[in-house]
Scaffold this motif. Sequence first.
Motif, short mmCIF file in Angstrom:
data_model
loop_
_atom_site.label_atom_id
_atom_site.label_comp_id
_atom_site.label_asym_id
_atom_site.label_seq_id
_atom_site.Cartn_x
_atom_site.Cartn_y
_atom_site.Cartn_z
N LEU A 1 -8.83 6.47 -16.47
CA LEU A 1 -8.70 7.53 -15.47
C LEU A 1 -7.90 8.70 -16.02
CD1 LEU A 1 -8.15 5.38 -12.26
CD2 LEU A 1 -10.17 6.74 -12.84
N LYS A 2 -6.85 8.43 -16.78
CA LYS A 2 -6.07 9.50 -17.42
C LYS A 2 -6.95 10.32 -18.35
CE LYS A 2 -1.46 7.36 -17.49
NZ LYS A 2 -0.44 6.76 -18.39
N GLN A 3 -7.78 9.63 -19.14
CA GLN A 3 -8.68 10.31 -20.06
C GLN A 3 -9.68 11.18 -19.30
OE1 GLN A 3 -8.56 10.33 -23.40
NE2 GLN A 3 -10.31 11.67 -23.54
N GLU A 4 -10.25 10.64 -18.23
CA GLU A 4 -11.19 11.40 -17.42
C GLU A 4 -10.51 12.61 -16.79
OE1 GLU A 4 -13.43 9.04 -14.61
OE2 GLU A 4 -13.73 7.46 -16.11
N ALA B 1 -3.76 -6.36 -17.10
CA ALA B 1 -4.36 -5.72 -18.27
C ALA B 1 -5.55 -4.85 -17.86
CB ALA B 1 -4.78 -6.76 -19.29
N ALA B 2 -6.36 -5.34 -16.93
CA ALA B 2 -7.51 -4.56 -16.46
C ALA B 2 -7.05 -3.29 -15.75
CB ALA B 2 -8.38 -5.39 -15.54
N LEU B 3 -5.99 -3.40 -14.97
CA LEU B 3 -5.47 -2.22 -14.28
C LEU B 3 -4.90 -1.20 -15.26
CD1 LEU B 3 -3.74 -3.81 -11.15
CD2 LEU B 3 -5.81 -2.41 -11.20
N VAL B 4 -4.22 -1.65 -16.28
CA VAL B 4 -3.68 -0.74 -17.31
C VAL B 4 -4.83 -0.01 -18.00
CG1 VAL B 4 -2.47 -0.65 -19.53
CG2 VAL B 4 -1.53 -2.00 -17.64
N ARG B 5 -5.90 -0.76 -18.38
CA ARG B 5 -7.06 -0.13 -19.02
C ARG B 5 -7.72 0.87 -18.08
NH1 ARG B 5 -7.56 -5.14 -21.21
NH2 ARG B 5 -9.01 -5.88 -19.64
N ARG B 6 -7.80 0.53 -16.80
CA ARG B 6 -8.41 1.44 -15.83
C ARG B 6 -7.58 2.71 -15.71
NH1 ARG B 6 -8.83 0.98 -9.45
NH2 ARG B 6 -10.26 2.70 -9.13
N PRO C 1 -18.35 14.34 -23.46
CA PRO C 1 -17.14 13.59 -23.83
C PRO C 1 -17.17 12.15 -23.32
CG PRO C 1 -16.55 15.79 -23.11
CD PRO C 1 -18.02 15.62 -22.82
N SER C 2 -17.74 11.92 -22.14
CA SER C 2 -17.78 10.54 -21.64
C SER C 2 -18.70 9.68 -22.51
CB SER C 2 -18.21 10.49 -20.17
OG SER C 2 -19.53 10.96 -20.02
N ARG C 3 -19.80 10.24 -23.00
CA ARG C 3 -20.70 9.49 -23.89
C ARG C 3 -19.99 9.23 -25.22
NH1 ARG C 3 -23.82 5.67 -25.09
NH2 ARG C 3 -25.73 6.12 -26.20
N ALA C 4 -19.23 10.21 -25.70
CA ALA C 4 -18.46 10.01 -26.93
C ALA C 4 -17.46 8.87 -26.75
CB ALA C 4 -17.73 11.31 -27.31
N ARG C 5 -16.81 8.83 -25.60
CA ARG C 5 -15.85 7.76 -25.32
C ARG C 5 -16.56 6.40 -25.31
NH1 ARG C 5 -13.83 10.03 -21.45
NH2 ARG C 5 -15.02 9.12 -19.76
N GLN C 6 -17.75 6.35 -24.72
CA GLN C 6 -18.50 5.09 -24.70
C GLN C 6 -18.86 4.64 -26.12
OE1 GLN C 6 -21.88 5.99 -22.24
NE2 GLN C 6 -20.73 5.79 -20.33
N LEU C 7 -19.33 5.57 -26.93
CA LEU C 7 -19.71 5.22 -28.30
C LEU C 7 -18.50 4.76 -29.12
CD1 LEU C 7 -22.22 8.14 -28.95
CD2 LEU C 7 -22.79 5.71 -28.74
N ARG C 8 -17.36 5.40 -28.92
CA ARG C 8 -16.13 4.97 -29.59
C ARG C 8 -15.73 3.56 -29.14
NH1 ARG C 8 -13.36 9.36 -27.62
NH2 ARG C 8 -11.82 7.91 -26.81
N THR C 9 -15.79 3.34 -27.83
CA THR C 9 -15.42 2.04 -27.27
C THR C 9 -16.30 0.94 -27.84
OG1 THR C 9 -14.61 3.07 -25.23
CG2 THR C 9 -15.19 0.73 -25.11
N VAL C 10 -17.59 1.19 -27.92
CA VAL C 10 -18.54 0.21 -28.47
C VAL C 10 -18.20 -0.07 -29.93
CG1 VAL C 10 -20.95 -0.14 -29.15
CG2 VAL C 10 -20.41 0.68 -26.85
N ALA C 11 -17.99 0.97 -30.72
CA ALA C 11 -17.68 0.78 -32.15
C ALA C 11 -16.39 0.00 -32.32
CB ALA C 11 -17.59 2.13 -32.85
#
Length: 191
Positions: free
Chosen positions: A173-176, A164-169, A87-97
């Motif tokens: 973390l919520k997703q993880e 903004a960086a803290l919100v993204r973090r 799932p973490s790799r899937a999240r990375q691939l989605r983020t990149v796309a």
Amino acid sequence: MKLDGKVKLPRPAPDRYAGLFADDGTGRPQEVITFHSRTHTVERIKALWERARDDFLAIGRWLVVAKERMEHGEYEAMVRAELPFSPSRARQLRTVAEFVDSGRIPLERLPPADSVIYEIATLSDDELAAAEPDIRPSLTRVEAKAFKKKRIDTRAPGATPDRAALVRRIERLKQELAEAQAQLTKIDQGS
């Protein structure tokens, strides 16, 4: 097995790596890699690397659409049970796309490695603005990671962190946490 500048490629199991034999630049099946010159080898490797980047972008785009269209929980179940990556790799691939498709940095200026693009995609808006002049196709992952460290190091002691960086973090973390809880539930259910 190497013979006179040629390397005989073992025939893979059915469907496994079948694409390796599909393209030698002539459209004919390729069973032997012949070393012509350094330049030719570099050209072929670069072309394959670019094709790999395009394939990872396509995978990311499929994941984006699947996540948007599937019922809650169905996407994560699919990734965990049916796809050949975590799932973490899937999240990375989605983020990149999503980052590439946003057009914030033109694709031709981005490095060909999805892992490096991921590092760029996860920069805060301020970090990306500061890093933007240095983003180039030859950028390495180490250099991309350094953009975040450089931003942290240049903040004055006691300065307010980038909101903004803290919100993204927090969202990451919520997703993880959700993924870890789903894995724990799966373990507890004996699956």
